[in-house]
Design an enzyme around this catalytic site. Structure first.
Site, PDB file in Angstrom:
ATOM      1  N   THR A 147       0.873  -1.183   0.000  1.00 31.71           N
ATOM      2  CA  THR A 147       0.000   0.000   0.000  1.00 31.71           C
ATOM      3  C   THR A 147       0.908   1.231   0.000  1.00 31.71           C
ATOM      4  O   THR A 147       1.321   1.685  -1.046  1.00 31.71           O
ATOM      5  CB  THR A 147      -0.974  -0.015   1.194  1.00 31.71           C
ATOM      6  OG1 THR A 147      -0.238  -0.253   2.403  1.00 31.71           O
ATOM      7  CG2 THR A 147      -2.033  -1.086   1.017  1.00 31.71           C
ATOM      8  N   THR A 180       0.943  -9.714  12.665  1.00 33.62           N
ATOM      9  CA  THR A 180       1.542  -8.555  12.047  1.00 33.62           C
ATOM     10  C   THR A 180       0.624  -7.988  11.009  1.00 33.62           C
ATOM     11  O   THR A 180      -0.373  -8.585  10.700  1.00 33.62           O
ATOM     12  CB  THR A 180       2.827  -8.962  11.337  1.00 33.62           C
ATOM     13  OG1 THR A 180       3.163  -7.941  10.432  1.00 33.62           O
ATOM     14  CG2 THR A 180       2.657 -10.217  10.567  1.00 33.62           C
ATOM     15  N   ASN A 382       0.121  10.266   6.661  1.00 30.40           N
ATOM     16  CA  ASN A 382      -1.134   9.844   7.260  1.00 30.40           C
ATOM     17  C   ASN A 382      -2.193  10.948   7.320  1.00 30.40           C
ATOM     18  O   ASN A 382      -3.373  10.668   7.485  1.00 30.40           O
ATOM     19  CB  ASN A 382      -0.876   9.261   8.657  1.00 30.40           C
ATOM     20  CG  ASN A 382      -0.289   7.870   8.565  1.00 30.40           C
ATOM     21  OD1 ASN A 382      -0.973   6.922   8.224  1.00 30.40           O
ATOM     22  ND2 ASN A 382       1.012   7.766   8.794  1.00 30.40           N
ATOM     23  N   THR A 387      -7.155  10.248   0.927  1.00 28.33           N
ATOM     24  CA  THR A 387      -7.497  11.176  -0.163  1.00 28.33           C
ATOM     25  C   THR A 387      -6.386  11.239  -1.202  1.00 28.33           C
ATOM     26  O   THR A 387      -6.517  11.925  -2.197  1.00 28.33           O
ATOM     27  CB  THR A 387      -7.746  12.578   0.390  1.00 28.33           C
ATOM     28  OG1 THR A 387      -6.595  12.995   1.152  1.00 28.33           O
ATOM     29  CG2 THR A 387      -8.973  12.596   1.270  1.00 28.33           C
TER      30      THR A 387
END
Length: 387
Positions: A147, A180, A382, A387
């Protein structure tokens, strides 16, 4: 690290693609074994655990599996019954394409919380999956599960005639409370279900459960291992050692790539009453925002370490008069620091990895944990994540 088809564990194939879940990078990974595997998994203890966790936990109850699906860029968490139905449909679609029973497939998801899968895109993208499987490219799989990671995370070891590969993703929302982030291990070693379970859970506890980036336990944490046995039996002790090495290598890669991180922090606490106490104190230190920011600024403020130890109020056996605190090999408490000492400490704190050592001097147990510093970059990433 060079991982070729010949150096990969036998019998694993994969389908890795972009289904348009969020952007143009790969976001769907399916890895299949040609034969059923002995398997185990450990998962988040979060009360908000998503369907991927609850379904996989149930599917792995019999210690068997033959494949795993990973969806990135969407966690499929907090979507109610629709989210459960979507996760179940994904497994049914893969099952129909591959001939593997849906209950023999694990599923994991990672990404934004509270958004439904783009299920129509997934349905379309999985058509013909069974004919698109190719020899597993574990590097591509490691990229496909990312990600906000900036680099794929992969580690391998040889165990006799068998091979072991581990992949992982995770750079934020990391305070494992069982396992994890997402991490998966594949091996062609033959090992019993009971032995695999014991070795796997002990390894996870001493590696990924000793990692923390930001004290936030994910809703989607999953760790799964598949062992198909195609390379034959291996020494259990050799297998345990190799798994420990692979897991620890992945932990350090996660700590180094953590959101906004510039340095790894390693904290060792020894001479504790027991392992649990040593780990509790070490985690208190590595999780302290004040310790993290001191490391980021290369400020040898050992008082923040003392503070972190002191807030472990349930550890009543700890006596501050017996505690010794060191940065690297330089004792800072109890000690009278000179200007020369301070300059040496600033150099230590400026390294890519800062080692903090604490001796409680009340027992014989020890624990080591890993984390990272806290910089402006963490807030930048973060503050704009969804967005």
């Amino acid at each position: 690290m060079s991982l070729t088809i010949s150096s990969s564990p036998q019998g694993f194939s994969a389908f890795i693609t972009n289904l348009g879940i969020r952007d143009t990078t790969d976001d769907f990974v399916f890895i299949k074994s040609s034969v059923p595997c002995v398997a185990d998994g450990v998962f988040t203890q979060s009360l908000f655990a998503g369907p991927s966790v609850t379904i996989s936990r149930d599917n792995l109850k019999d210690s068997q599996a033959q494949g795993i699906v990973v969806i990135s860029k969407n966690a499929n968490v907090a979507n109610g019954s629709v989210g459960i139905a979507d996760a179940q449909e994904v497994l049914q679609l893969v099952a129909a394409e591959t001939g593997i029973a849906a209950h023999n497939i694990a599923i994991a998801s990672t990404g934004v919380i509270g958004r439904r899968y783009p299920i129509e895109k997934i349905r379309a993208g999985l058509l013909g999956l069974g004919k698109k499987l190719t020899a597993a490219d574990f590097h591509a799989a490691a990229r496909g599960i990312m990600t906000t990671d900036t680099v794929p995370k992969l580690a391998t070891r040889q165990i006799g005639n068998a091979k072991l590969v581990g992949i992982a993703k995770g750079v934020g929302m990391i305070e494992p409370n069982m396992a994890t982030l997402l991490t998966f291990f594949f091996t062609d070693a033959e090992i019993s279900a009971n032995s695999l379970r014991s070795i796997f859970r002990s390894t996870i506890d001493k590696t990924f459960n000793c990692l923390s980036v930001d004290t936030d336990t994910s809703t989607s944490d999953s760790a799964v291992i598949l062992a198909n046995g195609l390379a034959g039996e291996v020494s259990e002790s050799d297998f345990a050692s190799a798994l420990q090495e692979v897991a620890q290598e992945l932990v350090l890669k996660i700590a180094r790539d953590a959101e906004g991180a510039t340095k790894i922090i390693e904290v060792t606490v020894d001479s504790a009453i027991n392992y649990a106490q040593a780990k509790t104190v070490a985690k208190a230190i590595v999780n302290s925002p004040l310790v993290k920011t001191a490391v980021y600024g290369a400020d040898p403020n050992w008082g923040r370490v003392a503070m972190a130890i002191g807030k472990c109020e349930n550890e009543q056996q700890i006596n501050p008069e017996r505690v010794v605190i060191s940065f690297d090999n330089v004792k800072v408490y109890p000690n009278s620091l000179t200007d020369e000492n301070l300059q040496q400490l600033r150099q230590i704190m400026s390294k890519d990895q800062v080692d903090i050592h604490v001796s409680l001097n009340i027992g014989k147990a020890s624990a080591t944990v890993w984390g990272c510093d806290l910089s402006e970059g963490y807030i930048e990433i973060n503050g704009k994540y969804s967005t």
